[in-house]
Design a protein around this motif. Structure first.
Motif, mmCIF file in Angstrom:
data_model
loop_
_atom_site.group_PDB
_atom_site.id
_atom_site.type_symbol
_atom_site.label_atom_id
_atom_site.label_comp_id
_atom_site.label_asym_id
_atom_site.label_seq_id
_atom_site.Cartn_x
_atom_site.Cartn_y
_atom_site.Cartn_z
ATOM 1 N N ALA A 464 -101.957 96.836 8.850
ATOM 2 C CA ALA A 464 -100.750 97.455 9.417
ATOM 3 C C ALA A 464 -100.106 98.414 8.420
ATOM 4 O O ALA A 464 -99.619 99.492 8.800
ATOM 5 C CB ALA A 464 -99.762 96.371 9.831
ATOM 6 N N MET A 465 -100.118 98.053 7.144
ATOM 7 C CA MET A 465 -99.525 98.896 6.116
ATOM 8 C C MET A 465 -100.251 100.240 6.013
ATOM 9 O O MET A 465 -99.628 101.308 5.901
ATOM 10 C CB MET A 465 -99.581 98.172 4.762
ATOM 11 N N VAL A 466 -101.584 100.209 6.073
ATOM 12 C CA VAL A 466 -102.368 101.442 5.971
ATOM 13 C C VAL A 466 -102.051 102.372 7.135
ATOM 14 O O VAL A 466 -101.957 103.598 6.968
ATOM 15 C CB VAL A 466 -103.872 101.117 5.903
ATOM 16 N N ARG A 467 -101.861 101.811 8.332
ATOM 17 C CA ARG A 467 -101.499 102.644 9.469
ATOM 18 C C ARG A 467 -100.136 103.309 9.229
ATOM 19 O O ARG A 467 -99.935 104.473 9.574
ATOM 20 C CB ARG A 467 -101.433 101.807 10.752
ATOM 21 N N GLN A 468 -99.196 102.581 8.636
ATOM 22 C CA GLN A 468 -97.881 103.164 8.354
ATOM 23 C C GLN A 468 -97.993 104.333 7.383
ATOM 24 O O GLN A 468 -97.210 105.279 7.454
ATOM 25 C CB GLN A 468 -96.955 102.087 7.789
ATOM 26 N N PHE A 469 -98.965 104.274 6.483
ATOM 27 C CA PHE A 469 -99.164 105.354 5.511
ATOM 28 C C PHE A 469 -100.101 106.445 6.041
ATOM 29 O O PHE A 469 -100.424 107.377 5.316
ATOM 30 C CB PHE A 469 -99.741 104.781 4.208
ATOM 31 N N ASN A 470 -100.573 106.313 7.296
ATOM 32 C CA ASN A 470 -101.544 107.263 7.854
ATOM 33 C C ASN A 470 -102.771 107.381 6.953
ATOM 34 O O ASN A 470 -103.296 108.470 6.718
ATOM 35 C CB ASN A 470 -100.915 108.644 8.069
#
Length: 502
Positions: A464-470
């Motif tokens: 989920a964190m990686v998605r927030q950072f694109n």
């Protein structure tokens, strides 16, 4: 893993026991009649039940094709018999992509020929089993090299590097393996052997479908695979197909063995740099090293590699690394991490510019080839050094493949620490800072149920964190088994359905 998730390769997903039982009758006879060496004995199955990942999957057997025709024959026979297929190179992948319950196709034992060197075009033809260091040793007298430089270069095969779209420390300069792929000879599931190149007319229906899917889902591609990363995105390379329609090489590179068996390839080469130098910058914390990375990008280095104490402390007391420790003054002048900043060309001027930035605790400039080799040998031994640490807890591969834009590394590392610290989990942070990818490895004892639970929680929250950072959740090591469950979140259901159609 990725392939089974995308295409339901075998109807009913037969259990291992039933596959082995079936292999004793009609399937075994069919496989053995395909004209390719096939081993179904217990020892071979155990040897191929593991790779460099945390997984273990026992196959029903292993095939060792010596040529394109043998590869095509065994692939078609297995497919006609309902046996799932998993192509394998060196087995050095960290996500379980070389494992499967059906037939393993070992392309690394044979297919090791290097031929067709064209100095004018700077191309060479390699068999899928050629190891990267073997190729570069062959090319060195000609002043050439293959650009992508994985840390496992002493065992990684070129076929595996293409299937994984591998990159490495110098991806900021050279990009990924697929960007250096001129053509590829592949064996298809229907028994054909074809050559893919940018102008190839082979498989017109598949080419048209890939192009149409890329156009139709252009908005989703822009959302889930935005520009700005030099590493790869998880799944098939739809963003590259959108940029260059009609070129099936963009789908082959990074397909992880799910579309075809790669038998050989023609690769584009780059000149060896004539002038190289390293700037070694030492820091009191990982956070300061990450901040410095952002400033260093303006100098356009060939590579920026981060090495933290968790890694270099493993070299303490090892004769093999003592010369490197002395060069780095790790005992006399302690630090928490250091950056290896590599420059190609105008080295003296760039090292001077680096010194003017006044970063970190201290700076050491290195231009002697033997000293640079010592530094890189320490960095390339990172994985083996870490896994050799004492005690049952090991730095585990699970989130080591996340890439964000390099400018966002400081806040990404801070977010990682805010996740790991409350769990009481230590981790190492090393890798390719220039391209925003750190191999972050939590220290966990997977013999303990509580650490297995931490592993799952870390994987889910970091996804989920990686998605927030694109960013990319599978930027270098692929999807394999490890990241299959996260594909819907990482690429969205729309792109995932497009990949299923491919």
């Amino acid at each position: 893993g990725f392939g089974i998730f995308l295409r339901d390769c075998v109807s009913g997903a037969a259990s291992l026991s039933s596959l082995v039982q079936m292999a004793g009758t009609s399937q075994q006879r069919a496989l053995e009649a395909a004209g390719c060496e096939v081993r179904l004995d217990n020892l071979t199955r155990q040897l191929y039940a593991t790779d460099a990942s945390i997984y273990q999957v026992e196959p029903m057997g292993v095939a060792f094709p010596r040529s394109a025709s043998q590869a095509a024959s065994i692939i078609r026979t297995a497919a006609d018999s309902g046996v799932p297929l998993t192509p394998r190179g060196a087995g050095s992948g960290l996500t379980g992509g070389a494992l499967g319950s059906g037939l393993i196709l070992d392309f690394a034992r044979h297919n090791r020929q290097i031929s067709g060197l064209d100095l004018e075009r700077r191309t060479v033809k390699v068999g899928a089993g050629v190891v990267l260091d073997q190729l570069n040793a062959f090319l060195k007298p000609h002043g050439l090299t293959f650009g992508p430089d994985v840390a496992t270069s002493s065992r990684a095969t070129l076929g595996g590097m293409i299937a994984n779209d591998s990159s490495g420390a110098r991806a900021a300069l050279y990009g990924t393996t697929g960007q250096h792929l001129a053509s590829a000879e592949v064996a298809l599931v229907d028994g054909r052997v074809l050559t893919f190149d940018p102008a190839a007319s082979a498989l017109p229906e598949q080419r048209a479908l890939a192009d149409e899917l890329a156009r139709r889902h252009a908005d989703a591609i822009a959302r889930f695979m935005p520009s700005g990363l030099r590493k790869r995105w998880p799944g098939y390379g739809l963003s590259r197909v959108l940029e260059e329609p009609g070129n099936l090489l963009h789908l082959l590179a990074g397909s992880e063995g799910t579309l075809a068996g790669i038998v050989s390839a023609e690769l584009r080469l780059v000149p060896l740099p004539k002038d190289k130098g390293l700037g070694l910058v030492f820091f009191p914390s990982v956070a300061e090293a990450m901040q410095a990375t952002v400033a260093l990008l303006e100098l356009q280095p060939a590579a920026i590699e981060h090495v933290d104490r968790a890694l270099f402390d493993q070299t303490r007391g090892q004769i093999r690394f003592q010369a490197a420790r002395d060069l780095l003054e790790l005992d006399a002048r302690p630090c928490e991490s250091f950056l290896i900043v590599e420059f190609y060309g105008q080295v003296r001027e760039k090292l001077a510019a680096l010194r003017d930035l006044r970063l970190g605790l201290r700076l050491r400039a290195v231009t002697a080839p033997d000293e640079m080799a010592l530094v890189w040998a320490l960095r390339k031994a990172g994985l083996s050094l870490l896994t050799g640490c004492a005690g049952p807890a090991k730095p585990v591969t699970c989130i080591e493949d996340c890439a964000v834009r390099p400018q966002r590394l400081p806040e990404f590392v801070a977010a990682m620490r805010s996740l790991l610290d409350p769990l009481g989990v230590n981790a190492c942070f090393y890798g390719h800072a220039a391209t925003g990818l750190l191999h972050i490895r939590p220290l966990l004892d997977l013999h303990r149920a509580e650490d297995v639970a931490r592993l799952r929680r870390i994987g889910s929250e970091v996804s989920a964190m990686v998605r927030q950072f694109n960013g990319s959740f599978a930027a270098e090591h692929g999807v394999g088994i490890a990241r299959t469950e996260f594909m819907p979140e990482q690429v969205g259901e729309e792109l995932l359905e497009a990949m299923r159609r491919i």
